[in-house]
Write a protein that holds these residues in place. Structure first.
Motif, short mmCIF file in Angstrom:
data_model
loop_
_atom_site.label_atom_id
_atom_site.label_comp_id
_atom_site.label_asym_id
_atom_site.label_seq_id
_atom_site.Cartn_x
_atom_site.Cartn_y
_atom_site.Cartn_z
N MET A 1 0.82 -1.20 0.00
CA MET A 1 0.00 0.00 0.00
C MET A 1 0.86 1.27 0.00
O MET A 1 0.50 2.27 -0.60
N GLU A 2 2.00 1.21 0.67
CA GLU A 2 2.88 2.38 0.70
C GLU A 2 3.47 2.65 -0.68
O GLU A 2 3.57 3.81 -1.11
N THR A 3 3.83 1.59 -1.39
CA THR A 3 4.36 1.76 -2.76
C THR A 3 3.31 2.37 -3.66
O THR A 3 3.58 3.27 -4.46
N ILE A 4 2.07 1.86 -3.57
CA ILE A 4 0.98 2.39 -4.38
C ILE A 4 0.71 3.85 -4.02
O ILE A 4 0.46 4.68 -4.90
N SER A 5 0.77 4.16 -2.74
CA SER A 5 0.50 5.52 -2.28
C SER A 5 1.47 6.51 -2.91
O SER A 5 1.09 7.62 -3.29
N MET B 1 0.34 7.12 -6.42
CA MET B 1 -0.89 7.90 -6.47
C MET B 1 -0.59 9.40 -6.37
O MET B 1 -1.30 10.22 -6.95
N ARG B 2 0.46 9.76 -5.63
CA ARG B 2 0.80 11.17 -5.45
C ARG B 2 1.25 11.83 -6.74
O ARG B 2 1.13 13.04 -6.90
N THR B 3 1.79 11.03 -7.66
CA THR B 3 2.36 11.60 -8.88
C THR B 3 1.49 11.39 -10.12
O THR B 3 1.53 12.20 -11.04
N TYR C 1 -10.52 8.30 -9.72
CA TYR C 1 -11.31 8.50 -10.92
C TYR C 1 -10.81 9.71 -11.69
O TYR C 1 -10.16 10.61 -11.13
N GLY C 2 -11.10 9.75 -12.96
CA GLY C 2 -10.47 10.69 -13.87
C GLY C 2 -10.68 12.16 -13.60
O GLY C 2 -9.90 12.99 -14.05
N ASP C 3 -11.73 12.54 -12.86
CA ASP C 3 -11.98 13.96 -12.63
C ASP C 3 -11.46 14.44 -11.29
O ASP C 3 -11.75 15.57 -10.89
N LEU C 4 -10.68 13.60 -10.60
CA LEU C 4 -10.17 13.97 -9.28
C LEU C 4 -8.76 14.55 -9.41
O LEU C 4 -7.90 13.97 -10.07
N SER C 5 -8.51 15.69 -8.76
CA SER C 5 -7.18 16.29 -8.77
C SER C 5 -6.23 15.43 -7.95
O SER C 5 -6.66 14.64 -7.10
N LEU C 6 -4.92 15.60 -8.17
CA LEU C 6 -3.94 14.81 -7.42
C LEU C 6 -3.99 15.05 -5.91
O LEU C 6 -3.91 14.10 -5.13
#
Length: 244
Positions: free
Chosen positions: A1-5, A8-10, A32-37
């Motif tokens: 989960m930490e690797t995925i996290s 997700m940030r980038t 989802y596609g309309d969510l900002s980082l």
């Protein structure tokens, strides 16, 4: 989960695996596609707080209205359907045939556009003068799917979700995709990051050009000073010769 996290940030999505055999663990996270980082990071953090509630089971699926997370003990990245696929209807109100027509039209549009749009599409359908009958739709496939698998997932998911009509809200929670419709505009504002990037490029170009201008002016002044010194030296030399 930490690797995925970290992923997700980038970029708003990520996969990771660790271990072997029955102790292996595969994970997938995606916003989802309309969510900002920034909002994506918050959504995934919320999903991670829910995840431990699934223990001691070695599998989990978490569908939030902004992101999705899944973990299992085998490589599921290319799967797009499964026995746990289902739709969930919003227990609010019902609307008549006009809203249902708009919902079907918006769902059809999103399902058609998503596979060729990196697995993401949003749509809305209405008629003039009937804003309360507007239908809003969001469709997302996981990035690990091909365009054909994405299309198949959304077609099956949308067909199932249409069973929610005439209710004003419905969601399809599928192995490879997520789709939602509502009479309330839940869609996020379209990001203007591209405009910001162009602004940054323009600033960089202006700074570079300005620097070149300053260097040019400095060089011009330096050459002028040098020539002036040379002229002064020459004049002094001529004056000395004349005295002699």
């Amino acid at each position: 989960m930490e690797t995925i996290s970290e992923e997700m940030r980038t970029r708003g999505n990520g996969v990771a695996d660790t271990g072997t055999g029955p102790n292996a663990s595969y994970g997938l996270g995606q916003c989802y596609g309309d969510l900002s980082l920034p909002d994506c990071v918050l959504c995934f953090s919320e999903a991670r707080t829910v995840f431990p509630k699934c223990f001691p089971s070695n599998k989990a699926r978490i569908y939030l209205d902004g992101c999705f997370m899944r973990a299992d003990n085998y490589n599921f990245y290319d799967q797009y359907f499964g026995p746990e696929d289902r739709h969930v209807c919003g227990n609010r109100t019902t609307k008549g045939s006009l809203f249902q027509q708009n919902a079907r039209r918006a769902i059809q549009q999103a399902v058609a556009n998503a596979p060729s749009n990196n697995g993401y599409a949003r749509a809305q359908a209405s008629v003039p003068g009937s804003s309360t009958m507007t239908a809003y739709v969001l469709a997302d496939c996981w990035k690990t799917l091909s365009a054909n698998s994405c299309a198949a997932c959304l077609q099956n998911a949308s067909a199932s979700m249409l069973g929610c009509l005439p209710w004003t809200e419905g969601r399809a929670l599928y192995t490879g995709c997520f789709i939602r419709y509502s009479d309330t505009n839940f869609l996020n504002a379209i990001s203007t990051s591209r405009g910001s990037s162009r602004g940054k490029v323009a600033v960089i170009v202006i700074v570079v050009v300005s620097s070149l201008v300053v260097l040019g002016v400095g060089a011009f002044i330096g050459i002028g000073v040098w020539k002036n010194k040379q002229i002064q030296k020459k004049r002094k030399g001529e004056s000395f010769s004349a005295k002699n």
